[in-house]
Design an enzyme around this catalytic site. Sequence first.
Site, PDB file in Angstrom:
ATOM      1  N   LYS A 189     -11.140  59.857  51.812  1.00 59.77           N
ATOM      2  CA  LYS A 189     -12.046  59.609  53.322  1.00 59.77           C
ATOM      3  C   LYS A 189     -11.830  61.082  54.028  1.00 59.77           C
ATOM      4  O   LYS A 189     -12.997  61.403  54.632  1.00 59.77           O
ATOM      5  CB  LYS A 189     -11.357  58.671  53.920  1.00 59.77           C
ATOM      6  CG  LYS A 189     -12.348  58.194  55.399  1.00 59.77           C
ATOM      7  CD  LYS A 189     -11.694  57.103  56.001  1.00 59.77           C
ATOM      8  CE  LYS A 189     -12.335  56.631  57.350  1.00 59.77           C
ATOM      9  NZ  LYS A 189     -11.793  55.648  58.239  1.00 59.77           N
TER      10      LYS A 189
ATOM     11  N   ASP B  96      -4.270  54.214  67.299  1.00 60.75           N
ATOM     12  CA  ASP B  96      -4.517  53.781  65.901  1.00 60.75           C
ATOM     13  C   ASP B  96      -3.623  54.536  65.137  1.00 60.75           C
ATOM     14  O   ASP B  96      -3.648  55.862  64.768  1.00 60.75           O
ATOM     15  CB  ASP B  96      -5.664  53.893  65.685  1.00 60.75           C
ATOM     16  CG  ASP B  96      -6.084  53.560  64.186  1.00 60.75           C
ATOM     17  OD1 ASP B  96      -7.389  53.610  63.491  1.00 60.75           O
ATOM     18  OD2 ASP B  96      -5.248  53.546  63.301  1.00 60.75           O
TER      19      ASP B  96
ATOM     20  N   GLU C   4     -14.326  53.298  65.019  1.00 59.70           N
ATOM     21  CA  GLU C   4     -13.304  52.404  64.900  1.00 59.70           C
ATOM     22  C   GLU C   4     -12.528  51.820  66.070  1.00 59.70           C
ATOM     23  O   GLU C   4     -12.137  50.699  66.275  1.00 59.70           O
ATOM     24  CB  GLU C   4     -12.129  53.182  63.828  1.00 59.70           C
ATOM     25  CG  GLU C   4     -12.569  53.165  62.453  1.00 59.70           C
ATOM     26  CD  GLU C   4     -11.777  54.366  61.802  1.00 59.70           C
ATOM     27  OE1 GLU C   4     -12.442  54.594  60.542  1.00 59.70           O
ATOM     28  OE2 GLU C   4     -10.766  54.700  62.187  1.00 59.70           O
TER      29      GLU C   4
ATOM     30  N   ASP D 243     -14.101  47.947  57.110  1.00 57.03           N
ATOM     31  CA  ASP D 243     -13.154  48.895  57.608  1.00 57.03           C
ATOM     32  C   ASP D 243     -12.875  49.811  56.260  1.00 57.03           C
ATOM     33  O   ASP D 243     -12.399  49.240  55.647  1.00 57.03           O
ATOM     34  CB  ASP D 243     -11.802  48.421  58.104  1.00 57.03           C
ATOM     35  CG  ASP D 243     -10.903  49.539  58.549  1.00 57.03           C
ATOM     36  OD1 ASP D 243      -9.581  49.096  58.874  1.00 57.03           O
ATOM     37  OD2 ASP D 243     -11.114  50.764  58.390  1.00 57.03           O
TER      38      ASP D 243
HETATM   39  P1  ADP Z   1      -5.270  53.303  57.303  1.00 61.11           P
HETATM   40  O1  ADP Z   1      -6.022  52.931  58.615  1.00 61.11           O
HETATM   41  O2  ADP Z   1      -5.095  54.748  57.211  1.00 61.11           O
HETATM   42  O3  ADP Z   1      -6.215  52.853  56.012  1.00 61.11           O
HETATM   43  P2  ADP Z   1      -3.507  51.061  57.529  1.00 61.11           P
HETATM   44  O4  ADP Z   1      -3.827  50.718  59.111  1.00 61.11           O
HETATM   45  O5  ADP Z   1      -3.800  50.113  56.733  1.00 61.11           O
HETATM   46  O6  ADP Z   1      -3.937  52.397  57.181  1.00 61.11           O
HETATM   47  O7  ADP Z   1      -1.844  51.203  57.475  1.00 61.11           O
HETATM   48  C1  ADP Z   1      -1.258  51.487  56.433  1.00 61.11           C
HETATM   49  C2  ADP Z   1       0.026  51.938  56.640  1.00 61.11           C
HETATM   50  O8  ADP Z   1       0.935  50.881  57.551  1.00 61.11           O
HETATM   51  C3  ADP Z   1       0.765  52.317  55.540  1.00 61.11           C
HETATM   52  O9  ADP Z   1       1.685  53.566  55.804  1.00 61.11           O
HETATM   53  C4  ADP Z   1       2.078  51.074  55.371  1.00 61.11           C
HETATM   54  O10 ADP Z   1       3.156  51.711  55.034  1.00 61.11           O
HETATM   55  C5  ADP Z   1       2.208  50.939  57.032  1.00 61.11           C
HETATM   56  N1  ADP Z   1       2.809  49.435  57.176  1.00 61.11           N
HETATM   57  C6  ADP Z   1       2.031  48.522  56.848  1.00 61.11           C
HETATM   58  N2  ADP Z   1       3.145  47.493  57.149  1.00 61.11           N
HETATM   59  C7  ADP Z   1       4.217  47.908  57.921  1.00 61.11           C
HETATM   60  C8  ADP Z   1       5.390  47.480  58.772  1.00 61.11           C
HETATM   61  N3  ADP Z   1       5.564  46.237  58.516  1.00 61.11           N
HETATM   62  N4  ADP Z   1       6.008  48.533  59.341  1.00 61.11           N
HETATM   63  C9  ADP Z   1       5.772  49.853  59.179  1.00 61.11           C
HETATM   64  N5  ADP Z   1       4.576  50.297  58.544  1.00 61.11           N
HETATM   65  C10 ADP Z   1       3.813  49.373  58.074  1.00 61.11           C
HETATM   66 MG    MG Z   2      -7.400  52.180  59.784  1.00 64.04          MG
END
Ligand code: ADP
Ligand code: MG
Length: 602
Positions: free
Chosen positions: A70, A191, A169, A9
Amino acid sequence: MSELILGIDLGTTNSMAAWVGPQGPEVVESEQITSHVPSVVSFGQRGRLVGQAALAARLEQPKHTFYSFKRFMGRGPKDISEDLSRLPFEVRSGDRDNLLLWAEDRGYSPEEMSSLILVEIKTRAEAILGQPVKKAVITVPAYFDDGQRQATRDAAELAGLEAVRILNEPTAAAIAYGLGEKQKGKVVVYDFGGGTFDVSVLELKEKIFKVLSTQGDTRLGGDDLDQLVAEQIAKEFLRGLELDPHSRQYLKKVAEEIKINLTSQTHTKTHIHLPAIGVDQELVYTREQFDQAIAPLVTRTLGHIAQALDQANLTPEEIDDVVLVGGSTRIPLVRHQVEQYFNKPPHIRLNPDQVVSLGAAIQGHLLAGGRRDFLLMDIIPLSLGIETLGGTFSKLVLKNASIPAKATEVFSTSIDNQTGIDLNLFQGEREFVKDCRNLGRFKLAGIPPMPAGLPKVEVTFFVDNNGLLTVTAEELRSHVKAQIDIVPTHGLKRAEVSRMIKESYEKALDDFSMRNLVEFRAKAEAIEAGLVKVWEQAPKYLSPAEIKAIEEHRQALLKIAQGDDPLALKAAIDQMGHLTREFADAIMGDAAKSALIKPGKG
Ligand code: ADP
Ligand code: MG
């Protein structure tokens, strides 16, 4: 043991790898190391840093710490609507209509940045699994176009990885939940990540996934939630205090911690330490305050769901499964609102920020020859084709075709002794190329001189499993061949894709009659040109009365062709065909009969 194909991913905020191990699909990690890497690269005094270390350097090296690249993959300066000067790092236009992220004394392409993330993941995965990793399934958003997918493959190649499949995705997320095992169903994948929000509607039919629609906002993510909380703290808690950039960054970091704590707690106590502005005290922040602050953004995501359903012509009741993806879907308010919207609990069994990589790993496992219970398929978001006479767009591969897709059509020339043909490739739904998006062009040269209409040019479009396009053209009489491995001009924004599809519906009628007019005019011209060539032989075959009738109708036809009534023109052409049929049969060769370049319509 089958060969290892990792699932990766490659996220805007976070990236990670998963594999199908003895215990089934799991993220690649050991007690000491994890393949979970923040998508951040930093160039500083300590050299090049990737992932967590780069993220930590963000505060001290804001200008040379790159994130969210990205967004720039496979894009040119014209594709970017956001204000680049608001980013802490410098983005310049490169000389290939690309973007470069500027560090110290050189620019890095977004592909290079992504490849650094991939190298990091590959190296860690090799250390954890104790075997070399050469192949991967890499995921991309469903709305990524050819250019963006190609950029992703390039990043993999730079990292020494073969991207055996570029997977959407949302499809990966659905696979992770085993939804591909069902016979059929409609799935919504919601998502909500760090920087972007996407919702996709998938249809599963006979174990094949199809993307029915996708919607979203590339400027709505967990980062924006942090920003809102930080602003609320600044306004209500640090009332009136002037904030320097460093304090602002600090507050955002605190805000994210608060947000994450509030997933499992109803209130948090945080120590705010900002000596520069004389602040050193406890802050209590409640989930209620948080929910209130973010409610408008959550409501916005529901609006996108409504649009996506609308586009797919479905109601919330018709959705069988709702899958939550992305770290921000851990927020209780988000889960609650989505559940209410669909009136059914979403799937939350898997870790929402691992779902995509797990699905990619399952797909990789299948491709490597593992259990193969279901096939996967994606669709083409906009039709692909070439420009034909009069600027019309001839579609070869239609929108929503499943990939891989292949289409072949035979075209011809409209001018005598034409030795080269320009093939101009477009993507879109409209009838004229001026309303579509140009993908590139190439030339088929070296055709031996022949009368117009005689050359047979076979054009083949092939879209491979990764949604990448190859176009070949061959003149069948002389076997002259040309091919383009498309380096597509840079991407379309999802909003543009939706706009283009919407416009194609709205303008369909206009376009249709305009297109007919253009085609009929070309036909009328061809008839006239054909007649000019052979008219001196008319007395040999026709009576003076027949000659007079045709002469009169020739004048009438030329006049009607200058007007803009396609139906009248069609009638005049048919009439001419009627008047000249016997004469044509007697003397006209193929060349004069098929002056139009699109057979079947000529
Ligand atoms: P991406 O797909 O954009 O790479 P992710 O799916 O990894 O991102 O999500 C990252 C986001 O999720 C960040 O903004 C992070 O602060 C948020 N996040 C992670 N854990 C929590 C949580 N427990 N509660 C709220 N937001 C969260
Ligand atoms: Mg993602």
